[in-house]
Design a protein around this motif. Structure first.
Motif, PDB file in Angstrom:
ATOM      1  N   ARG A   1      50.893 -25.292 -11.696  1.00 40.71           N
ATOM      2  CA  ARG A   1      50.453 -25.377 -12.973  1.00 40.71           C
ATOM      3  C   ARG A   1      49.000 -26.381 -12.290  1.00 40.71           C
ATOM      4  O   ARG A   1      49.868 -27.338 -10.971  1.00 40.71           O
ATOM      5  N   PHE A   2      48.736 -26.909 -12.345  1.00 36.66           N
ATOM      6  CA  PHE A   2      48.217 -28.223 -12.297  1.00 36.66           C
ATOM      7  C   PHE A   2      47.252 -28.880 -12.984  1.00 36.66           C
ATOM      8  O   PHE A   2      47.210 -28.364 -14.590  1.00 36.66           O
ATOM      9  N   MET A   3      47.020 -30.324 -12.896  1.00 35.24           N
ATOM     10  CA  MET A   3      46.525 -30.866 -14.059  1.00 35.24           C
ATOM     11  C   MET A   3      44.867 -31.624 -13.650  1.00 35.24           C
ATOM     12  O   MET A   3      44.850 -31.823 -12.574  1.00 35.24           O
ATOM     13  N   ILE A   4      44.212 -31.096 -14.779  1.00 36.09           N
ATOM     14  CA  ILE A   4      42.612 -31.876 -14.679  1.00 36.09           C
ATOM     15  C   ILE A   4      43.409 -33.447 -15.364  1.00 36.09           C
ATOM     16  O   ILE A   4      43.399 -33.269 -16.793  1.00 36.09           O
ATOM     17  N   ILE A   5      42.383 -34.228 -14.338  1.00 39.97           N
ATOM     18  CA  ILE A   5      43.003 -35.875 -14.773  1.00 39.97           C
ATOM     19  C   ILE A   5      41.015 -36.312 -14.934  1.00 39.97           C
ATOM     20  O   ILE A   5      40.586 -36.257 -13.950  1.00 39.97           O
ATOM     21  N   ARG A   6      41.142 -36.624 -16.024  1.00 39.59           N
ATOM     22  CA  ARG A   6      39.018 -37.517 -16.701  1.00 39.59           C
ATOM     23  C   ARG A   6      39.202 -38.069 -16.182  1.00 39.59           C
ATOM     24  O   ARG A   6      39.934 -39.366 -17.099  1.00 39.59           O
ATOM     25  N   LYS A   7      38.779 -38.968 -15.191  1.00 32.31           N
ATOM     26  CA  LYS A   7      38.813 -40.672 -14.932  1.00 32.31           C
ATOM     27  C   LYS A   7      38.406 -41.570 -15.903  1.00 32.31           C
ATOM     28  O   LYS A   7      37.349 -41.167 -16.436  1.00 32.31           O
ATOM     29  N   ALA A   8      38.805 -42.603 -15.874  1.00 31.99           N
ATOM     30  CA  ALA A   8      37.921 -43.587 -17.429  1.00 31.99           C
ATOM     31  C   ALA A   8      36.745 -43.620 -16.579  1.00 31.99           C
ATOM     32  O   ALA A   8      36.838 -44.420 -15.426  1.00 31.99           O
ATOM     33  N   ASP A   9      35.789 -44.780 -17.658  1.00 34.77           N
ATOM     34  CA  ASP A   9      34.422 -45.092 -17.603  1.00 34.77           C
ATOM     35  C   ASP A   9      34.766 -46.190 -18.261  1.00 34.77           C
ATOM     36  O   ASP A   9      35.340 -46.903 -19.508  1.00 34.77           O
ATOM     37  N   LYS A  10      33.349 -47.153 -18.503  1.00 35.50           N
ATOM     38  CA  LYS A  10      33.296 -48.675 -19.582  1.00 35.50           C
ATOM     39  C   LYS A  10      32.793 -47.540 -20.795  1.00 35.50           C
ATOM     40  O   LYS A  10      33.993 -48.589 -21.617  1.00 35.50           O
ATOM     41  N   ASP A  11      32.529 -46.525 -20.808  1.00 36.35           N
ATOM     42  CA  ASP A  11      32.533 -45.878 -22.174  1.00 36.35           C
ATOM     43  C   ASP A  11      34.352 -45.827 -23.016  1.00 36.35           C
ATOM     44  O   ASP A  11      33.965 -45.802 -24.282  1.00 36.35           O
ATOM     45  N   THR A  12      35.092 -44.880 -22.370  1.00 42.20           N
ATOM     46  CA  THR A  12      36.480 -44.509 -22.621  1.00 42.20           C
ATOM     47  C   THR A  12      36.814 -45.674 -22.714  1.00 42.20           C
ATOM     48  O   THR A  12      37.581 -45.635 -23.164  1.00 42.20           O
TER      49      THR A  12
END
Length: 147
Positions: free
Chosen positions: A2-13
């Motif tokens: 199992r793997f987690m794909i982590i979507r990093k935050a940015d100024k918009d999020t």
């Protein structure tokens, strides 16, 4: 694996900017492809850190710090959990992430999830049985709650 794909935050999020209809459609298509391939376990977007909290323990005592948090590059905007045969297969799925996200400049992180066998002898048969019982109990509660 199992793997987690982590979507990093940015100024918009972090500003709470919602995705466009086009991005939502692209993400749904990506998720559908993973579901049809039998690899997607879960996936969610997260609210901005302004709506979150950090709980830090010192000498066993918790202290709560309300968001927002300044270091945007260290924050998470969402995640996807996948189950695949290898790290390389996980990377191949990550490389298919919709290019529309983040205006084509999104940062993703891939992390493997620990499995029971990774803990060795310290994770005794009794502890393994207890963990499995807790997983079944949790799954049953969530199934009942969603019925």
């Amino acid at each position: 694996m199992r793997f987690m794909i982590i979507r990093k935050a940015d100024k918009d999020t972090e500003a709470g900017t919602l995705p466009s209809t086009e991005l939502i459609a692209a993400m749904m298509k990506y998720n559908e492809e993973m579901i049809q391939a039998g690899v997607m376990l879960a996936g969610e977007g997260l609210q901005p850190s302004a709506k979150g909290a950090r709980i830090k323990f010192s000498a066993g005592k918790p202290t709560v710090l309300d968001g927002p948090f300044a270091e945007t590059k260290e924050l998470i905007a969402g995640f996807t959990m996948i189950q695949v045969q290898s790290r390389q297969e996980a990377i191949e799925w990550v490389k298919r992430w919709p290019a529309l996200d983040g205006g084509g400049a999104v940062e993703l992180e891939l992390r493997q999830v620990f499995e029971a066998e990774d803990f060795g002898a310290e994770f005794t048969p009794e502890l393994r049985a207890a963990e499995e019982r807790l997983r079944r109990q949790s799954a049953a509660q969530h199934t009942d709650a969603n019925s």
